[in-house]
Design an enzyme around this catalytic site. Structure first.
Site, mmCIF file in Angstrom:
data_model
loop_
_atom_site.group_PDB
_atom_site.id
_atom_site.type_symbol
_atom_site.label_atom_id
_atom_site.label_comp_id
_atom_site.label_asym_id
_atom_site.label_seq_id
_atom_site.Cartn_x
_atom_site.Cartn_y
_atom_site.Cartn_z
ATOM 1 N N GLU A 280 0.846 -1.201 0.000
ATOM 2 C CA GLU A 280 0.000 0.000 0.000
ATOM 3 C C GLU A 280 0.876 1.244 0.000
ATOM 4 O O GLU A 280 1.866 1.322 0.730
ATOM 5 C CB GLU A 280 -0.893 -0.009 1.240
ATOM 6 C CG GLU A 280 -1.792 1.220 1.323
ATOM 7 C CD GLU A 280 -2.832 1.102 2.425
ATOM 8 O OE1 GLU A 280 -3.494 0.047 2.526
ATOM 9 O OE2 GLU A 280 -2.968 2.077 3.185
ATOM 10 N N GLN B 244 -7.052 -4.078 8.731
ATOM 11 C CA GLN B 244 -6.333 -3.018 9.436
ATOM 12 C C GLN B 244 -5.018 -3.614 9.941
ATOM 13 O O GLN B 244 -4.925 -4.831 10.151
ATOM 14 C CB GLN B 244 -7.207 -2.552 10.611
ATOM 15 C CG GLN B 244 -6.654 -1.426 11.436
ATOM 16 C CD GLN B 244 -6.344 -0.200 10.603
ATOM 17 O OE1 GLN B 244 -5.350 -0.171 9.882
ATOM 18 N NE2 GLN B 244 -7.192 0.821 10.712
ATOM 19 N N LYS C 273 -21.010 -6.285 4.107
ATOM 20 C CA LYS C 273 -20.188 -5.747 3.006
ATOM 21 C C LYS C 273 -19.911 -6.836 1.962
ATOM 22 O O LYS C 273 -19.873 -6.572 0.778
ATOM 23 C CB LYS C 273 -18.848 -5.207 3.537
ATOM 24 C CG LYS C 273 -19.003 -3.976 4.421
ATOM 25 C CD LYS C 273 -17.697 -3.185 4.561
ATOM 26 C CE LYS C 273 -16.869 -3.604 5.726
ATOM 27 N NZ LYS C 273 -15.803 -2.623 6.060
ATOM 28 N N THR D 205 -4.033 4.846 -1.515
ATOM 29 C CA THR D 205 -5.063 5.383 -0.628
ATOM 30 C C THR D 205 -5.750 6.605 -1.247
ATOM 31 O O THR D 205 -5.263 7.205 -2.207
ATOM 32 C CB THR D 205 -4.486 5.773 0.756
ATOM 33 O OG1 THR D 205 -3.577 6.848 0.564
ATOM 34 C CG2 THR D 205 -3.791 4.603 1.428
ATOM 35 N N TYR D 206 -6.875 6.941 -0.633
ATOM 36 C CA TYR D 206 -7.765 8.002 -1.142
ATOM 37 C C TYR D 206 -8.153 8.864 0.048
ATOM 38 O O TYR D 206 -8.551 8.323 1.089
ATOM 39 C CB TYR D 206 -8.996 7.301 -1.722
ATOM 40 C CG TYR D 206 -9.943 8.136 -2.527
ATOM 41 C CD1 TYR D 206 -9.741 8.323 -3.893
ATOM 42 C CD2 TYR D 206 -11.076 8.703 -1.937
ATOM 43 C CE1 TYR D 206 -10.632 9.044 -4.657
ATOM 44 C CE2 TYR D 206 -11.972 9.432 -2.702
ATOM 45 C CZ TYR D 206 -11.752 9.602 -4.059
ATOM 46 O OH TYR D 206 -12.639 10.312 -4.810
ATOM 47 N N ALA E 167 -10.240 10.837 2.718
ATOM 48 C CA ALA E 167 -11.624 10.531 3.134
ATOM 49 C C ALA E 167 -12.632 11.432 2.427
ATOM 50 O O ALA E 167 -13.684 10.986 1.995
ATOM 51 C CB ALA E 167 -11.754 10.651 4.636
ATOM 52 N N GLY F 131 -14.664 5.718 4.886
ATOM 53 C CA GLY F 131 -13.850 6.888 5.267
ATOM 54 C C GLY F 131 -14.204 7.298 6.684
ATOM 55 O O GLY F 131 -15.290 6.970 7.181
ATOM 56 N N HIS G 193 -13.381 -2.141 14.856
ATOM 57 C CA HIS G 193 -13.312 -0.771 14.343
ATOM 58 C C HIS G 193 -13.520 0.184 15.515
ATOM 59 O O HIS G 193 -14.344 -0.089 16.395
ATOM 60 C CB HIS G 193 -14.400 -0.567 13.271
ATOM 61 C CG HIS G 193 -14.356 0.807 12.662
ATOM 62 N ND1 HIS G 193 -15.140 1.843 13.119
ATOM 63 C CD2 HIS G 193 -13.583 1.312 11.660
ATOM 64 C CE1 HIS G 193 -14.861 2.935 12.388
ATOM 65 N NE2 HIS G 193 -13.938 2.631 11.511
#
Ligand code: FAD
Length: 297
Positions: A17, A178, A167, A48-49, A51, A108, A151
């Site tokens: 990543e 994660q 999902k 990555t993007y 949020a 996000g 989370h």
């Protein structure tokens, strides 16, 4: 190539990543990183993007270059918080044109000061985005995020797994976790998700610790626990940056070798923090295994 097919064809899928450099920095720094990463021949490279979509242009550009300039498979992260259906539809159209068809469907983080679950757009959770991508025109393959230690917003592990299953049922075809430092947490997570009927491939998220100062921030953001052994390493080398990097690389490499030996993960996802050299040191010699038979189907 669809990432779901990559999992089907390989016994362990290795991925790295990266994140787009800050807007004021040249893109050239990330190309150096990709060149270093490409020497270990990862099965895919994720980008990555922001949020709120702040990195949209750069994330797309880098993903496209990964594919067209470096002949590697990109996985573009996409967050949906505050996005409208039209925004996402138009973005998917652009991705289709650029031949980018693997997307990590994410909600996000909710910006500070807003209520838990307060998303202003058409998508409330990542499952909504995964479902939208599945129905969209084009040959998209969506992955989703998983959280071995829960989370930060979730009420309990059980609910987290129910939402993860949502999902997958909506269209997620693989899971990237994660980061975690304690393999036992990952093993018990895999037991729980398999018991819940989640059958898609899972890549274990590994981040090398190479600076004592970064650890506090990472732990705060991810909620990852620090095993005693790693705590000892961090304290021992906190004022010796060179040895800290060596110890961090060794710890990550050992984590990966143990996970592979355990047979619990279909993939290893390395959070490189844009340090291509570390990716080489950690993944060198591990990548490139092909599957002789199809484990998952
Ligand atoms: P969701 O799966 O929607 O979950 C968010 C929260 O809502 C969880 O607490 C979940 O338990 C809960 N929830 C889900 N469904 C329901 C429901 N029906 N009812 C009630 N509660 C529900 N962030 C970025 O900004 N950019 C990135 O590029 C990025 N990449 C990431 C990559 C990985 C591998 C991981 C693990 C995380 C990444 N993140 C990224 C962080 C991620 O955006 C945050 O963790 C975010 O807070 C949650 O995103 P999600 O997709 O997991 O959300």
């Amino acid at each position: 190539m669809r990432i779901s097919d990559i999992y089907r064809e390989n016994s362990t899928v290795f991925s790295c990543e990266i994140f787009p450099p800050r807007p004021e920095s040249e893109l050239s720094s990330i190309y150096r990183t990709i060149e270093e990463i490409s020497s270990v021949n990862p099965h895919f490279v994720s980008v990555t993007y922001g949020a709120g979509g702040g990195t949209k242009k750069r994330t797309m550009q880098i993903s496209s270059d990964i594919k067209n300039r470096y002949s590697l498979e990109p996985l573009m992260h996409l967050t949906c918080i505050d996005s409208s259906r039209e925004d996402i539809e138009s973005l998917l159209g652009q991705l289709n044109d650029k031949n980018i068809n693997n997307i990590l469907a994410l909600r996000g983080d909710i910006p500070e000061g807003r209520e838990k679950g307060d998303t202003a757009g058409d998508f409330r959770y990542a499952c909504d985005l995964a479902g939208f991508i599945k129905k969209a025109a084009g040959n998209f393959c969506a992955g989703v995020a998983g959280y071995p230690e829960g989370h930060p917003e979730s009420e309990n592990y059980e609910k987290d797994i129910i939402y993860l299953k949502n999902k997958i049922d909506a269209g997620g075809e693989f899971i990237i976790t994660q980061l975690f430092f304690n393999n036992d947490c990952f093993y018990s997570y895999i037991d729980r998700i398999r018991a819940a009927g989640i059958k898609v491939p899972v890549s274990a998220g590994i981040m090398p610790v190479f600076k004592a100062s970064m650890i506090k921030k990472m732990v705060m953001l991810s909620g990852a626990s620090i095993p005693g052994e790693l705590d000892f390493v961090i304290k021992k080398y906190s004022s010796n940056p060179e040895d800290m990097v060596k110890a961090g690389v060794e710890y990550a490499r050992r984590q990966i070798e143990e996970i592979i030996a355990s047979g619990t993960a279909e993939g290893i996802h390395l959070y490189t923090m844009n340090y291509g050299r570390l990716a080489r040191e950690i993944l060198g010699g591990l990548t490139g295994t092909r599957k002789s038979e199809n484990k998952l189907s």
